[in-house]
Design a protein around this motif. Structure first.
Motif, PDB file in Angstrom:
ATOM      1  N   GLY A  57       0.795  -1.213   0.000  1.00  0.00           N
ATOM      2  CA  GLY A  57       0.000   0.000   0.000  1.00  0.00           C
ATOM      3  C   GLY A  57       0.829   1.265   0.000  1.00  0.00           C
ATOM      4  O   GLY A  57       0.427   2.281   0.576  1.00  0.00           O
ATOM      5  N   LEU A  58       1.981   1.237  -0.674  1.00  0.00           N
ATOM      6  CA  LEU A  58       2.885   2.379  -0.714  1.00  0.00           C
ATOM      7  C   LEU A  58       2.754   3.105  -2.043  1.00  0.00           C
ATOM      8  O   LEU A  58       2.472   2.496  -3.075  1.00  0.00           O
ATOM      9  CB  LEU A  58       4.334   1.910  -0.534  1.00  0.00           C
ATOM     10  CG  LEU A  58       4.633   1.160   0.773  1.00  0.00           C
ATOM     11  CD1 LEU A  58       6.049   0.597   0.733  1.00  0.00           C
ATOM     12  CD2 LEU A  58       4.444   2.067   1.977  1.00  0.00           C
ATOM     13  N   SER A  59       2.985   4.404  -2.017  1.00  0.00           N
ATOM     14  CA  SER A  59       2.906   5.202  -3.236  1.00  0.00           C
ATOM     15  C   SER A  59       4.198   5.071  -4.042  1.00  0.00           C
ATOM     16  O   SER A  59       5.202   4.518  -3.577  1.00  0.00           O
ATOM     17  CB  SER A  59       2.659   6.665  -2.882  1.00  0.00           C
ATOM     18  OG  SER A  59       3.820   7.232  -2.302  1.00  0.00           O
ATOM     19  N   ALA A  60       4.170   5.644  -5.248  1.00  0.00           N
ATOM     20  CA  ALA A  60       5.339   5.577  -6.129  1.00  0.00           C
ATOM     21  C   ALA A  60       6.534   6.327  -5.564  1.00  0.00           C
ATOM     22  O   ALA A  60       7.674   6.088  -5.978  1.00  0.00           O
ATOM     23  CB  ALA A  60       4.982   6.127  -7.506  1.00  0.00           C
ATOM     24  N   THR A  61       6.294   7.230  -4.627  1.00  0.00           N
ATOM     25  CA  THR A  61       7.400   8.007  -4.029  1.00  0.00           C
ATOM     26  C   THR A  61       7.966   7.337  -2.781  1.00  0.00           C
ATOM     27  O   THR A  61       8.849   7.912  -2.132  1.00  0.00           O
ATOM     28  CB  THR A  61       6.914   9.417  -3.655  1.00  0.00           C
ATOM     29  OG1 THR A  61       5.870   9.315  -2.675  1.00  0.00           O
ATOM     30  CG2 THR A  61       6.385  10.144  -4.887  1.00  0.00           C
ATOM     31  N   GLN A  62       7.480   6.151  -2.454  1.00  0.00           N
ATOM     32  CA  GLN A  62       7.891   5.493  -1.208  1.00  0.00           C
ATOM     33  C   GLN A  62       8.712   4.236  -1.453  1.00  0.00           C
ATOM     34  O   GLN A  62       8.663   3.286  -0.683  1.00  0.00           O
ATOM     35  CB  GLN A  62       6.655   5.165  -0.360  1.00  0.00           C
ATOM     36  CG  GLN A  62       5.923   6.406   0.131  1.00  0.00           C
ATOM     37  CD  GLN A  62       4.642   6.075   0.848  1.00  0.00           C
ATOM     38  OE1 GLN A  62       3.805   5.328   0.363  1.00  0.00           O
ATOM     39  NE2 GLN A  62       4.472   6.635   2.043  1.00  0.00           N
ATOM     40  N   GLY A  63       9.489   4.244  -2.522  1.00  0.00           N
ATOM     41  CA  GLY A  63      10.332   3.092  -2.804  1.00  0.00           C
ATOM     42  C   GLY A  63      11.356   2.829  -1.717  1.00  0.00           C
ATOM     43  O   GLY A  63      11.775   1.686  -1.498  1.00  0.00           O
ATOM     44  N   GLU A  64      11.781   3.888  -0.988  1.00  0.00           N
ATOM     45  CA  GLU A  64      12.767   3.688   0.078  1.00  0.00           C
ATOM     46  C   GLU A  64      12.210   2.827   1.200  1.00  0.00           C
ATOM     47  O   GLU A  64      12.965   2.156   1.917  1.00  0.00           O
ATOM     48  CB  GLU A  64      13.238   5.047   0.631  1.00  0.00           C
ATOM     49  CG  GLU A  64      12.332   5.700   1.654  1.00  0.00           C
ATOM     50  CD  GLU A  64      11.045   6.261   1.061  1.00  0.00           C
ATOM     51  OE1 GLU A  64      10.130   6.586   1.843  1.00  0.00           O
ATOM     52  OE2 GLU A  64      10.949   6.379  -0.175  1.00  0.00           O
ATOM     53  N   ALA A  65      10.879   2.818   1.357  1.00  0.00           N
ATOM     54  CA  ALA A  65      10.277   1.988   2.394  1.00  0.00           C
ATOM     55  C   ALA A  65      10.457   0.507   2.077  1.00  0.00           C
ATOM     56  O   ALA A  65      10.617  -0.320   2.982  1.00  0.00           O
ATOM     57  CB  ALA A  65       8.797   2.327   2.551  1.00  0.00           C
ATOM     58  N   VAL A  66      10.420   0.166   0.795  1.00  0.00           N
ATOM     59  CA  VAL A  66      10.670  -1.230   0.399  1.00  0.00           C
ATOM     60  C   VAL A  66      12.092  -1.617   0.774  1.00  0.00           C
ATOM     61  O   VAL A  66      12.337  -2.704   1.323  1.00  0.00           O
ATOM     62  CB  VAL A  66      10.431  -1.410  -1.116  1.00  0.00           C
ATOM     63  CG1 VAL A  66      10.826  -2.830  -1.546  1.00  0.00           C
ATOM     64  CG2 VAL A  66       8.963  -1.137  -1.452  1.00  0.00           C
ATOM     65  N   GLU A  67      13.045  -0.730   0.518  1.00  0.00           N
ATOM     66  CA  GLU A  67      14.441  -1.024   0.854  1.00  0.00           C
ATOM     67  C   GLU A  67      14.609  -1.165   2.369  1.00  0.00           C
ATOM     68  O   GLU A  67      15.364  -2.036   2.826  1.00  0.00           O
ATOM     69  CB  GLU A  67      15.354   0.067   0.314  1.00  0.00           C
ATOM     70  CG  GLU A  67      16.838  -0.172   0.583  1.00  0.00           C
ATOM     71  CD  GLU A  67      17.333  -1.496   0.019  1.00  0.00           C
ATOM     72  OE1 GLU A  67      18.258  -2.074   0.622  1.00  0.00           O
ATOM     73  OE2 GLU A  67      16.799  -1.966  -1.011  1.00  0.00           O
ATOM     74  N   ARG A  68      13.957  -0.336   3.141  1.00  0.00           N
ATOM     75  CA  ARG A  68      14.028  -0.478   4.602  1.00  0.00           C
ATOM     76  C   ARG A  68      13.568  -1.867   5.025  1.00  0.00           C
ATOM     77  O   ARG A  68      14.179  -2.504   5.891  1.00  0.00           O
ATOM     78  CB  ARG A  68      13.158   0.583   5.285  1.00  0.00           C
ATOM     79  CG  ARG A  68      13.724   1.977   5.290  1.00  0.00           C
ATOM     80  CD  ARG A  68      12.884   2.887   6.167  1.00  0.00           C
ATOM     81  NE  ARG A  68      13.413   4.238   6.212  1.00  0.00           N
ATOM     82  CZ  ARG A  68      12.962   5.189   7.021  1.00  0.00           C
ATOM     83  NH1 ARG A  68      11.965   4.916   7.853  1.00  0.00           N
ATOM     84  NH2 ARG A  68      13.489   6.387   7.006  1.00  0.00           N
ATOM     85  N   ASN A  69      12.476  -2.322   4.424  1.00  0.00           N
ATOM     86  CA  ASN A  69      11.960  -3.639   4.792  1.00  0.00           C
ATOM     87  C   ASN A  69      12.887  -4.761   4.335  1.00  0.00           C
ATOM     88  O   ASN A  69      12.929  -5.827   4.956  1.00  0.00           O
ATOM     89  CB  ASN A  69      10.567  -3.836   4.197  1.00  0.00           C
ATOM     90  CG  ASN A  69       9.508  -2.996   4.890  1.00  0.00           C
ATOM     91  OD1 ASN A  69       9.679  -2.593   6.041  1.00  0.00           O
ATOM     92  ND2 ASN A  69       8.421  -2.719   4.196  1.00  0.00           N
ATOM     93  N   ARG A  70      13.637  -4.533   3.265  1.00  0.00           N
ATOM     94  CA  ARG A  70      14.560  -5.565   2.796  1.00  0.00           C
ATOM     95  C   ARG A  70      15.709  -5.794   3.776  1.00  0.00           C
ATOM     96  O   ARG A  70      16.256  -6.896   3.849  1.00  0.00           O
ATOM     97  CB  ARG A  70      15.119  -5.169   1.420  1.00  0.00           C
ATOM     98  CG  ARG A  70      14.133  -5.356   0.282  1.00  0.00           C
ATOM     99  CD  ARG A  70      14.686  -4.850  -1.042  1.00  0.00           C
ATOM    100  NE  ARG A  70      13.801  -5.199  -2.159  1.00  0.00           N
ATOM    101  CZ  ARG A  70      13.906  -4.715  -3.378  1.00  0.00           C
ATOM    102  NH1 ARG A  70      14.877  -3.838  -3.645  1.00  0.00           N
ATOM    103  NH2 ARG A  70      13.069  -5.083  -4.328  1.00  0.00           N
ATOM    104  N   VAL A  71      16.087  -4.760   4.524  1.00  0.00           N
ATOM    105  CA  VAL A  71      17.237  -4.877   5.417  1.00  0.00           C
ATOM    106  C   VAL A  71      16.807  -4.853   6.888  1.00  0.00           C
ATOM    107  O   VAL A  71      17.627  -4.599   7.769  1.00  0.00           O
ATOM    108  CB  VAL A  71      18.263  -3.754   5.142  1.00  0.00           C
ATOM    109  CG1 VAL A  71      18.798  -3.861   3.721  1.00  0.00           C
ATOM    110  CG2 VAL A  71      17.662  -2.377   5.383  1.00  0.00           C
TER     111      VAL A  71
END
Length: 266
Positions: A57-71
């Protein structure tokens, strides 16, 4: 007294503590469920970023949140009190409370709900992450329902014999619904804005942004004062003495919590 809080979307970007150790978190009985959510989240964020964003449920400007979850398993941690930085937490001022004489009481009196952790204490060491309780996380499904099944018993145990001050938003309220015995000692905090009109009439409305700040102010006032109300009526009395305009409404039927309206002028 036990204060139930939501987390915040706003979070500090980095900590300086050791990587995630589930053994260091409160409510250790939730760790098997936490492992399941971490594993499911890892599967989602291993997908291409646009697909992961859609699930989370993240917007196109929130790609950094995906990276946070990856690490999330390897990133430095910090206290939950320092991690959450949204409007409610700005008003709550947890670091200030934890630096004072009320530190032990604050640690014992607050539970923060989380889509990733279920519920934690404010001194628990957490990495930055982004996972709303409203997400349907494959294969676990809606996280509110998942945590209601997995965490309700543990939270009810912490609430036993205590007044529960529920400052959660609707999405996080889904993760724990008090049973009849606990509901009798529970107060749901609602914030209303009262507007006075030129003709002398008054109207009230719910405003979510102001509600977050007001709930933070209410929680700070109670914790800073070392308040220990045992009943909904005592809670209303203490908040009135602390300068807040509050109105307490008894439940319409048994098994439901009291409602405490905090009325703020527009």
């Amino acid at each position: 007294m036990l204060i139930l809080l939501p987390p915040s979307e706003g979070k500090s970007g980095s900590g300086d503590g050791p990587p995630l150790d589930l053994g260091a978190l409160s409510l250790a009985e939730l760790n098997p469920a936490r492992e399941r959510v971490l594993a499911a989240l890892a599967d989602v964020v291993a997908r291409p970023v646009p697909e992961a964003r859609a699930v989370l449920g993240l917007s196109a400007t929130q790609g950094e949140a995906v990276e946070r979850n990856r690490v999330v398993r390897t990133a430095p941690t910090m206290r939950a009190a320092d991690l959450y930085t949204g409007v409610l937490y700005h008003a709550l001022r947890l670091p200030e409370l934890l630096a004072g004489r009320t530190a032990d009481a604050v640690r014992d009196s607050v539970l923060v709900f989380s889509g990733l952790w279920g519920a934690v204490r404010v001194t628990d060491p957490l990495p930055p992450y982004r996972l709303s309780m409203g997400v349907k996380l494959p294969p676990l499904g809606a996280l509110g329902a998942f945590w209601r099944a997995e965490a309700s018993q543990a939270i009810a145990k912490r609430a036993e014999g205590r007044l529960v001050v529920d400052c959660r938003s609707a999405a996080y309220a889904a993760a724990f619904r008090p049973d009849a015995a606990t509901a009798a000692r529970t107060v749901t905090v609602r914030v209303l804005r009262e507007t006075r009109h030129a003709d002398g009439t008054r109207t009230r409305s719910v405003v979510s942004h102001m509600a977050k700040a007001t709930r933070g102010e209410i929680a700070h006032a109670l914790l800073a004062a070392g308040a220990a109300p045992a009943t909904p009526r005592e809670l209303a009395g203490i908040l009135t003495e602390l300068g807040h305009h509050v109105e307490l409404t008894a439940p319409a039927r048994t098994g439901r919590p009291h409602v405490l309206d905090v009325v703020a002028a527009a």
